[in-house]
Design an enzyme around this catalytic site. Structure first.
Site, mmCIF file in Angstrom:
data_model
loop_
_atom_site.group_PDB
_atom_site.id
_atom_site.type_symbol
_atom_site.label_atom_id
_atom_site.label_comp_id
_atom_site.label_asym_id
_atom_site.label_seq_id
_atom_site.Cartn_x
_atom_site.Cartn_y
_atom_site.Cartn_z
ATOM 1 N N CYS A 104 0.825 -1.217 0.000
ATOM 2 C CA CYS A 104 0.000 0.000 0.000
ATOM 3 C C CYS A 104 0.856 1.263 0.000
ATOM 4 O O CYS A 104 0.417 2.304 -0.480
ATOM 5 C CB CYS A 104 -0.901 0.030 1.225
ATOM 6 S SG CYS A 104 -1.253 -1.568 1.909
ATOM 7 N N HIS A 293 -2.198 7.291 2.981
ATOM 8 C CA HIS A 293 -1.786 6.114 3.753
ATOM 9 C C HIS A 293 -2.612 5.997 5.045
ATOM 10 O O HIS A 293 -2.899 4.894 5.504
ATOM 11 C CB HIS A 293 -0.291 6.139 4.051
ATOM 12 C CG HIS A 293 0.249 4.773 4.369
ATOM 13 N ND1 HIS A 293 0.069 3.690 3.536
ATOM 14 C CD2 HIS A 293 0.921 4.293 5.441
ATOM 15 C CE1 HIS A 293 0.610 2.616 4.089
ATOM 16 N NE2 HIS A 293 1.134 2.948 5.255
ATOM 17 N N GLU A 444 3.643 -0.447 15.388
ATOM 18 C CA GLU A 444 3.282 -0.075 14.011
ATOM 19 C C GLU A 444 1.952 0.668 13.980
ATOM 20 O O GLU A 444 1.772 1.607 13.197
ATOM 21 C CB GLU A 444 3.226 -1.339 13.141
ATOM 22 C CG GLU A 444 3.550 -1.090 11.675
ATOM 23 C CD GLU A 444 2.401 -0.478 10.914
ATOM 24 O OE1 GLU A 444 2.652 0.249 9.941
ATOM 25 O OE2 GLU A 444 1.232 -0.714 11.288
HETATM 26 FE FE1 SF4 Z 1 -0.624 -1.570 3.999
HETATM 27 FE FE2 SF4 Z 1 -1.497 -1.517 6.500
HETATM 28 FE FE3 SF4 Z 1 0.963 -2.409 5.963
HETATM 29 FE FE4 SF4 Z 1 0.452 0.194 5.753
HETATM 30 S S1 SF4 Z 1 0.369 -1.037 7.657
HETATM 31 S S2 SF4 Z 1 1.544 -1.066 4.245
HETATM 32 S S3 SF4 Z 1 -1.677 0.153 5.022
HETATM 33 S S4 SF4 Z 1 -0.959 -3.348 5.318
HETATM 34 FE FE FE Z 2 2.268 0.828 7.816
#
Ligand code: SF4
Ligand code: FE
Length: 492
Positions: A104, A293, A444
């Protein structure tokens, strides 16, 4: 060849030879290394979904450039329906992987750059947008995975990029010539970097005059000479070197693999440069990428919450506590918290608007509110999961003990809950909950897509507090009831 399968994605990674390091050593074959393989498997799901007959509507889009079917992760949103389908796709992938599928970030970088390069050309007479469209078409045709590389090390946060004791603490252009530019610096916390094809670099903050050499955006292959990646540690990562069961989710891991990506005088030809010195448009690019995002987090994290709620419910069943009213209450609370996040992601998508470039962009206020809620709701969901799971998830004996001929029968005997459920099943579910609620995965949710303070700054900027003041003054009789109200129907 517009659509790759997961297997074809993995095969295409083998053609790259990135410089990847972990534990002080070069990893010659990152794709098959046990530390990295779960992240590869997880990203591969973004490719395989396009071949799933039940979900191809979500996973495949029609390129507005070529009219060809493409993987949605390379698509430029053409409607609010596209924005909503993105969120639904992310939830689905979260449910399937229980982890971060990484792709993403590059998806959002493509959309942010598409919108911003268009505006730069309009405002400044540059030709970045047509250059970027050529790059995008190549990404779509080859179904590439891009890294959205934004976060610089930033050094002393009280100083501008050009004031740092070491100017490399913000990635910068150190040389320009007729063929291209040479860049030096680093990007931190780069999700999916070691298993992506392209690095799509953007500035990390809005820049002011004087910081022109730091206002740079470009694309380059992950194995370009001078690109060095140092893979980040994660909670319990060495369990990947030991066995399977103790990992909890051995196939997909618990969070995206992150790396410190260093650019040691990397040459980038002009046809891959999308910003070079235009400080005026750095703030807009950062805001676009960040909001796109932040839109995601009520999608992917809700998918993960679905798995965690399912695991917690299962463990309660194995423990014989599922009938207790407080257990049901807590499960309901977890669902409520998760669906509230999903509602935020859907709302910021439904309220999205067309930009002058033709690309659709989310409602920035609602996207930032969604991500700020993630920094709270996910912690509360995790707290409830750990409450219901019990101390077992923190004290389980190792997989080696479970499989040991002498100790194994004893461990299994005393790990028994409901007599009809094998002790190993209880062990597996407890390990999954441990994996999804511990260390790196939780951090995260706090800092991924930007820390809470970054969201608060954007919320304040878009909150329209003056309009809210006018609303109050009218009803309190301080201004006439028929006084004009700025933007009466929306915040924006
Ligand atoms: Fe995708 Fe969620 Fe990973 Fe960000 S945290 S890259 S939105 S899966
Ligand atoms: Fe992320």
């Amino acid at each position: 060849m517009a659509l790759k399968t997961g297997q074809e994605y993995v095969a295409s990674l083998r053609e790259l030879k990135p410089q990847v390091y972990a534990f002080g050593k070069r990893i010659e074959n990152p794709i098959d290394h046990p530390l990295i393989r779960p992240h590869v498997n997880c990203a591969a799901q973004t490719y395989d979904l396009a071949f799933d007959p039940h979900h191809s509507r979500l996973a495949i889009a029609k390129s507005h450039l070529t009219g060809k079917p493409i993987n949605r992760f390379t698509h430029i949103h053409q409607s609010t329906e596209d924005l909503i389908n993105k969120v639904k796709m992310l939830r689905l992938l979260g449910q399937r992987t229980g982890s971060c599928f990484q792709r993403c970030v590059g998806f959002d970088a493509l959309n942010a750059l598409y919108i911003t390069t268009f505006e730069m050309d309009q405002d400044l007479g540059t030709s970045y947008h047509s250059r970027f469209r050529r790059f995008l078409e190549w990404v779509q045709d080859n179904d590439l995975m891009c890294v959205g590389a934004m976060t610089d090390p930033k050094g002393d946060r009280s100083l501008a990029p050009s004031q740092q004791a070491d100017p490399d603490l913000y990635l910068r252009v150190v040389e320009k010539n007729t063929d291209g530019i040479v860049v030096r610096g680093a990007k931190m916390h780069q999700t999916g970097a070691v298993n992506a094809h392209q690095l799509l670099v953007m500035p990390t903050i809005g820049m002011r005059p004087g910081d022109e050499s730091f206002a740079v955006s470009f694309a380059t292959a992950t194995d370009t000479p001078g690109v060095v990646m140092i893979f980040g540690r994660q909670t319990n990562d060495t369990r990947r070197l030991e066995g399977t069961l103790d990992q909890g989710n051995a196939h997909f891991g618990s969070v995206g693999g992150e790396a410190l990506v260093i650019f040691d005088d990397v040459f980038v030809p002009w046809d891959r440069v999308f910003m070079c010195g235009e400080t005026t448009h750095t703030g807009a690019l950062v805001e676009r990428f960040a909001s796109l995002h932040r839109q995601n987090y009520g999608g992917c994290k809700t998918g993960l919450a679905d798995v965690l709620i399912g695991a917690t419910r299962t463990l309660a069943e194995y423990n014989g506590t599922l009938g207790a009213s407080h257990v049901k209450d807590k499960l309901v609370e977890m669902v409520h918290l998760a669906e509230s996040l999903y509602a935020g992601s859907l709302a910021c998508s439904a309220e999205g608007r067309r930009t002058p470039s033709g690309a659709y962009y989310v409602d920035g206020l609602l996207a930032n509110v969604t991500k700020l809620n993630v920094t709270r709701n996910v912690y509360e969901i995790v707290r409830l999961a750990q409450d219901l799971a019990g101390g077992l998830i923190a004290t389980l004996p190792s997989e080696q003990d479970l499989q040991d001929p002498k100790l194994g029968p004893l461990v299994r005997k005393y790990l028994k809950g409901n007599a009809s459920v094998p002790a190993e099943d209880r062990y597996r579910i407890a390990r999954l909950i441990e994996n999804m609620t511990g260390g790196t995965a939780l951090v995260e949710s706090m800092h991924g897509a930007g820390s809470p303070q970054a969201e608060r700054i954007m919320i304040l900027r878009q909150a329209n507090l003056d309009q809210k003041k006018q609303l109050a003054l009218r009803l309190a009789g301080i201004t006439p009831l028929d006084a004009p109200i700025e933007s009466p129907h929306s915040n924006h």
